[in-house]
Write a protein that holds these residues in place. Sequence first.
Motif, PDB file in Angstrom:
ATOM      1  N   PRO A  55       6.399   4.653  -0.893  1.00 28.23           N
ATOM      2  CA  PRO A  55       6.620   3.870  -2.111  1.00 28.23           C
ATOM      3  C   PRO A  55       6.579   4.770  -3.359  1.00 28.23           C
ATOM      4  O   PRO A  55       5.936   5.823  -3.330  1.00 28.23           O
ATOM      5  CB  PRO A  55       5.441   2.892  -2.121  1.00 28.23           C
ATOM      6  CG  PRO A  55       4.972   2.818  -0.704  1.00 28.23           C
ATOM      7  CD  PRO A  55       5.276   4.149  -0.093  1.00 28.23           C
ATOM      8  N   ASP A  56       7.238   4.332  -4.428  1.00 34.10           N
ATOM      9  CA  ASP A  56       7.362   5.131  -5.671  1.00 34.10           C
ATOM     10  C   ASP A  56       6.073   5.836  -6.088  1.00 34.10           C
ATOM     11  O   ASP A  56       6.047   7.036  -6.289  1.00 34.10           O
ATOM     12  CB  ASP A  56       7.764   4.223  -6.842  1.00 34.10           C
ATOM     13  CG  ASP A  56       9.251   3.953  -6.836  1.00 34.10           C
ATOM     14  OD1 ASP A  56       9.916   4.392  -5.861  1.00 34.10           O
ATOM     15  OD2 ASP A  56       9.737   3.295  -7.781  1.00 34.10           O
ATOM     16  N   GLY A  57       5.021   5.050  -6.228  1.00 31.32           N
ATOM     17  CA  GLY A  57       3.780   5.581  -6.770  1.00 31.32           C
ATOM     18  C   GLY A  57       3.055   6.532  -5.825  1.00 31.32           C
ATOM     19  O   GLY A  57       2.039   7.110  -6.185  1.00 31.32           O
ATOM     20  N   ARG A  83       4.540   9.166  -4.392  1.00 32.93           N
ATOM     21  CA  ARG A  83       5.195  10.473  -4.298  1.00 32.93           C
ATOM     22  C   ARG A  83       4.511  11.480  -5.210  1.00 32.93           C
ATOM     23  O   ARG A  83       4.256  11.187  -6.373  1.00 32.93           O
ATOM     24  CB  ARG A  83       6.670  10.331  -4.670  1.00 32.93           C
ATOM     25  CG  ARG A  83       7.385   9.396  -3.710  1.00 32.93           C
ATOM     26  CD  ARG A  83       8.778   9.046  -4.179  1.00 32.93           C
ATOM     27  NE  ARG A  83       9.233   7.813  -3.517  1.00 32.93           N
ATOM     28  CZ  ARG A  83      10.266   7.092  -3.937  1.00 32.93           C
ATOM     29  NH1 ARG A  83      10.961   7.466  -5.002  1.00 32.93           N
ATOM     30  NH2 ARG A  83      10.592   5.999  -3.282  1.00 32.93           N
ATOM     31  N   THR A 116      10.680  15.287   0.553  1.00 30.78           N
ATOM     32  CA  THR A 116      10.810  13.839   0.455  1.00 30.78           C
ATOM     33  C   THR A 116       9.554  13.233   1.071  1.00 30.78           C
ATOM     34  O   THR A 116       9.266  13.478   2.244  1.00 30.78           O
ATOM     35  CB  THR A 116      12.059  13.362   1.214  1.00 30.78           C
ATOM     36  OG1 THR A 116      13.181  14.036   0.649  1.00 30.78           O
ATOM     37  CG2 THR A 116      12.235  11.852   1.082  1.00 30.78           C
TER      38      THR A 116
END
Length: 710
Positions: free
Chosen positions: A254-256, A258, A264
């Motif tokens: 999820p976005d938060g 990374r 990746t």
Amino acid sequence: MRPMLAVAAAVPLVALTAPAPGAPPAPKPDRRWEERFLGLPRPDNVREAVRRLSARPHHVGSAYGRENAEWILARFREWSWDVAVDPTSGQKAEQLPTYNAYSTDGDVTGPLVYVNYGLPEDYDELDRLGVSVKGAVVLARYGHSWRGIKPKVAAEHGAVGCLIYSDPRDDGYFEDDVFPAGPMRPKDGVQRGSVMDFPSSNPGDPLTPGVGATKDAKRLARKDAPSMTRIPVQPISYGDAQPLLAALGGRGAPDGWRGALPVTYRVGPGPAKVHLKLAFNWDIKPVNDVVARIPGSEWPDEWVVRGNHHDAWVNGAEDPVSAMAAMLEEARALGVLLREGWRPKRTIVYCAWDGEEPMLLGSTEWAEAHAEELQQKAVAYLNTDSNSRGYLGMSGSHTLEHLVNEVAREVEDPEAKVPVWKRAEAHALADASSEEDRKAIRGRADLRIHALGSGSDYTAFIDHLGVASLNLGYDGEDEGGIYHSIYDDFYWYTHFSDTDFVYGPALAQTVGLAVLRLADAELLPFEFGGLADTVKRYTDELKKLLQKKQEEISERNREIDDGVYQATSDPRRPTLAPPREEVPPHLNFAPLENALVALQRSADRYGKARAAADARAIPPDVLSRVNALLIRSERVLLSPEGLPRRPWYRHLLYAPGTYAGYGAKTMPGAREAIELKRYSEADGEIARIARALQDEASLVDSAATQLEKP
Ligand SMILES: [Zn+2]
């Protein structure tokens, strides 16, 4: 280096000590000795102490750690203190490789899963992605909570092992240049640290919960120690984490979640498998606390206790030596005063603790071994642990909030050349997010101090023994990525932190002045208006927390019933709906509100009585009765049974959070009953806090009655 004498002359002492409207007047200390004291701490002494104490690794049990303890002991002796080495036993693990203290041994293999910061909400997110960590080795990043929570939550979800790394997004090149070009953590830098599950059980030696780890103490078997981790844990660098993250498949993170590595971020599980094998040295080693004292001339059985640890993970120039060096400057300056004829009215006890890093071993075991005496005699405990440049951070018991504000009004910031109180206020205003917050800061005579959680040596004093405590230090202006690593050394400190060593003397002046006030005041400088105001704040927070939970859970249940989660799940990348939850019931806050009214009334009455009593000499028998009550004022906030499931923690207003670690939970019994969904406990806990506050109100009333007597 110039002595700090100029500072004392430059600060308009009289104007600065004028009490703010509504606050009781300051106690009347002997200003001659205070001014002499303030002129004594010197940058070159702090520099030399930091250089000497951080010259070689001095982890608990090391040869140089022992040498440092002996060197500190010799300094106290040289400065005319009464000293005795008070060794208590502590357990230690082998130091030299990077490791997490009190991880259990283990040999496990499993698919790798990336779990972000490894907090309960991260596992909720994994559930919605359909990813389980059962039988897996999890990779968590440092940050957003105390590190020991990560393996604890991982084990609760069935993981068999845990790796923790520092992501450069939080602690590395994303912030600034890495060491040695800059202050941040380099690719191979590893944060050591304890993962003992102390919030759920107790800090100190895991084999001797609740009693001093003396030679003959009864010890638990290691397998029965409740604070040991359930699964093996190992800290690694981001250099070592990168290939592990790159080898993960499965859903995108999820976005938060990374970080800042050039990969990746995916969650797995696998395909990479991890084999984690950890075997620790479980020898029992002595820890060397240095305890020195100056006997009190009038009330030798009232003790002002001051401490800082001297052990480090490696060389520890910042943590703990920067603040240890300041404490030594205080001790030297008090020694000068002593030779010039000053005698403290109360006994002053200075403690250089060992074994803080593995989990507060030296302070906890000493406090447990001397529990009865400390509960009778300790007036207050003042702690420091690391110092750099910037703003004065103030945390502690709210009965001491006014005292620490008064002290901060008198110490000058060595770089900004204004009182450190003024700078702290400016910082609070600049940081405030709303007009309402700014108004609250401007409308209050004293700056608020923070509640104590854990993470340093005040823990046993405040949480277990109910000794009013403070934790102080300067920081906020420099970045650093060397925490608990081999790079926390003299080179780093003299290039990226308090390079002129001027905040060391400032810390010595700040804490030393508070010690002098506590040791020499006729009437102890405790005050209850700030406490009552803070209790009101905590009560309002609890009510808001409950309401917010009720609204959130009702709304989520409704969306589950309405099929919102199914309808918004991407059929190609499906997510699951969260489970339905019970909506929190309404709770009875009336006992707490009634106790608050009583406390506000008695605090007000005591403030007036104290202001009036200051004008005349208080008869000695009245003085000793009132001081005895004031010393007990923090003890009254303890519950003998302790908090639910963790009886070692007995303070009803402050505790480290069970799932926050170092972070404080205020009114912890009631707050955690709501946060951790133990609703059936909540009313009982609210009532228990209310009873303690009613007792506090009665005690404060008795003190006022004594002072009001003609
Ligand atoms: Zn420390």
